[in-house]
Design an enzyme around this catalytic site. Sequence first.
Site, PDB file in Angstrom:
ATOM      1  N   LYS A 102       0.868  -1.176   0.000  1.00  0.00           N
ATOM      2  CA  LYS A 102       0.000   0.000   0.000  1.00  0.00           C
ATOM      3  C   LYS A 102       0.902   1.223   0.000  1.00  0.00           C
ATOM      4  O   LYS A 102       1.930   1.245   0.696  1.00  0.00           O
ATOM      5  CB  LYS A 102      -0.876  -0.001   1.259  1.00  0.00           C
ATOM      6  CG  LYS A 102      -1.856  -1.165   1.318  1.00  0.00           C
ATOM      7  CD  LYS A 102      -3.011  -0.992   0.349  1.00  0.00           C
ATOM      8  CE  LYS A 102      -4.053  -2.090   0.539  1.00  0.00           C
ATOM      9  NZ  LYS A 102      -5.220  -1.894  -0.324  1.00  0.00           N
ATOM     10  N   ASP A 136      -0.746  -0.261  -4.347  1.00  0.00           N
ATOM     11  CA  ASP A 136      -2.154   0.135  -4.270  1.00  0.00           C
ATOM     12  C   ASP A 136      -2.238   1.441  -3.488  1.00  0.00           C
ATOM     13  O   ASP A 136      -1.821   1.503  -2.330  1.00  0.00           O
ATOM     14  CB  ASP A 136      -2.962  -0.967  -3.560  1.00  0.00           C
ATOM     15  CG  ASP A 136      -4.464  -0.675  -3.559  1.00  0.00           C
ATOM     16  OD1 ASP A 136      -4.882   0.372  -4.103  1.00  0.00           O
ATOM     17  OD2 ASP A 136      -5.222  -1.505  -3.004  1.00  0.00           O
ATOM     18  N   GLU A 193      -2.401   0.252  -8.558  1.00  0.00           N
ATOM     19  CA  GLU A 193      -3.837   0.136  -8.332  1.00  0.00           C
ATOM     20  C   GLU A 193      -4.410   1.441  -7.792  1.00  0.00           C
ATOM     21  O   GLU A 193      -3.884   2.011  -6.830  1.00  0.00           O
ATOM     22  CB  GLU A 193      -4.060  -1.014  -7.324  1.00  0.00           C
ATOM     23  CG  GLU A 193      -5.479  -1.518  -7.273  1.00  0.00           C
ATOM     24  CD  GLU A 193      -5.628  -2.679  -6.280  1.00  0.00           C
ATOM     25  OE1 GLU A 193      -4.629  -3.361  -5.969  1.00  0.00           O
ATOM     26  OE2 GLU A 193      -6.748  -2.875  -5.798  1.00  0.00           O
ATOM     27  N   ASP A 228      -9.739  -0.192  -9.042  1.00  0.00           N
ATOM     28  CA  ASP A 228     -10.390  -0.967  -7.985  1.00  0.00           C
ATOM     29  C   ASP A 228     -11.635  -0.188  -7.534  1.00  0.00           C
ATOM     30  O   ASP A 228     -12.747  -0.449  -8.006  1.00  0.00           O
ATOM     31  CB  ASP A 228      -9.392  -1.193  -6.836  1.00  0.00           C
ATOM     32  CG  ASP A 228     -10.006  -1.883  -5.634  1.00  0.00           C
ATOM     33  OD1 ASP A 228     -11.180  -2.270  -5.702  1.00  0.00           O
ATOM     34  OD2 ASP A 228      -9.313  -2.035  -4.600  1.00  0.00           O
ATOM     35  N   LYS A 281     -14.000  -6.972  -7.302  1.00  0.00           N
ATOM     36  CA  LYS A 281     -14.318  -7.390  -5.930  1.00  0.00           C
ATOM     37  C   LYS A 281     -15.795  -7.756  -5.860  1.00  0.00           C
ATOM     38  O   LYS A 281     -16.659  -6.913  -6.149  1.00  0.00           O
ATOM     39  CB  LYS A 281     -14.030  -6.259  -4.940  1.00  0.00           C
ATOM     40  CG  LYS A 281     -12.558  -6.101  -4.632  1.00  0.00           C
ATOM     41  CD  LYS A 281     -12.342  -5.066  -3.560  1.00  0.00           C
ATOM     42  CE  LYS A 281     -10.862  -5.014  -3.196  1.00  0.00           C
ATOM     43  NZ  LYS A 281     -10.476  -3.700  -2.671  1.00  0.00           N
TER      44      LYS A 281
HETATM   45 MG    MG Z   1      -7.282  -1.901  -3.868  1.00  0.00          MG
END
Ligand code: MG
Length: 367
Positions: A163, A188, A213, A238, A262
């Site tokens: 992240k 991300d 991402e 995302d 997702k």
């Molecule tokens: Mg993500």
Amino acid sequence: MKIERIVLTHVRIPLREPFRISNGSISEKDAIIVSLQSDGVTGYGEASPMAGSFYSDDTPESTWKHLVEVLVPRVLDLKSFGIDELNSLLDRLGGNAFARAGIETAAWDLASRMSGKPLAGLLDGKRAEVESGLAVGIYPSIGLLLEAIHGYMKEGYWRVKIKIEKGWDVEPLRAVRKEFGNVPLMVDANCGYDREDIEYLKRLDEFNLIMMEQPLKKKDLEGHAILQKAISTPICLDESAEDLESVKRAIELRSCKIVNIKIQRVGGFRNAKTIHDLCTNAGIPVWAGTMPELGIGGIHALSLSTLAGFSYPTDVESSDRWFADDVIIPRLKVRDGIFEVSEYSSYEIDRTVVRKYKVNESVLAHN
Ligand code: MG
């Protein structure tokens, strides 16, 4: 077929370590287990919003309310229940995607248990094995980040995802590349950057990332298109990939080269499959991200990942990677970075764990 009874069970399980991303931190995992019962068979789904407004505006509380007050009474009222009838109803009602995902995935699970056909097969999945990737949050120091990756990589994950946020990007990436060489690596940002950062984000190209991402804000598909033109790293959407319409628009604008699907964000398997088909026809590879969910949601993401267009490792990890315990038997276990999907095709619920971590339960039946 009719649904006779629906049981909603809200569980809260401690995380083994706090999870921090660019817009917040959590230390417990909330999930609502949705049990659909018909003719002596139960199908399970998981509605898995994060606490607070960590990832989206929907919380465990708002998800519970939408299930109890809006969705469940209408599902119990359906004269003829099936996956198509349910999806028509959910399309009409709309609202909270986590709540819809909980019920919709339970319907597929029920169909799988009633027919004896594995969920992956029902979904038209082709693969027997799914590669798993490690995801780690933001750490207080680079030393702790490297230590965490070393610890988890013993399970042989196929890639590392870190992240990032402003001020935590170039330095940790340089350190991870130095320590782990050519490991397949991605970042991300969870919407943590703005259009003004486009020049700056070009610097990340030097790290040869598999993908970046969701660098920009959820609604900024045009900004992502401008950024994608400016950088060589493929952008993966995302948060922006909320539904079929937004993915269609992103493809038209060339906002991304990869899409993270997702189940929780798009409201269930049918929508996830439709987005998969759209992306595959447009030559856009996809992969299955997680919130992360507990084991039911994890198994559902693995089943979805067996579809042909899922070309990158999933975020589903071993149960003990994030959670103090899990609600399924067997627990999820990565071996050499791989999940054997058939190992979980007749999973059961661990009642002892559910009792231990239950914070609320509601049994709703047809009257
Ligand atoms: Mg993500």
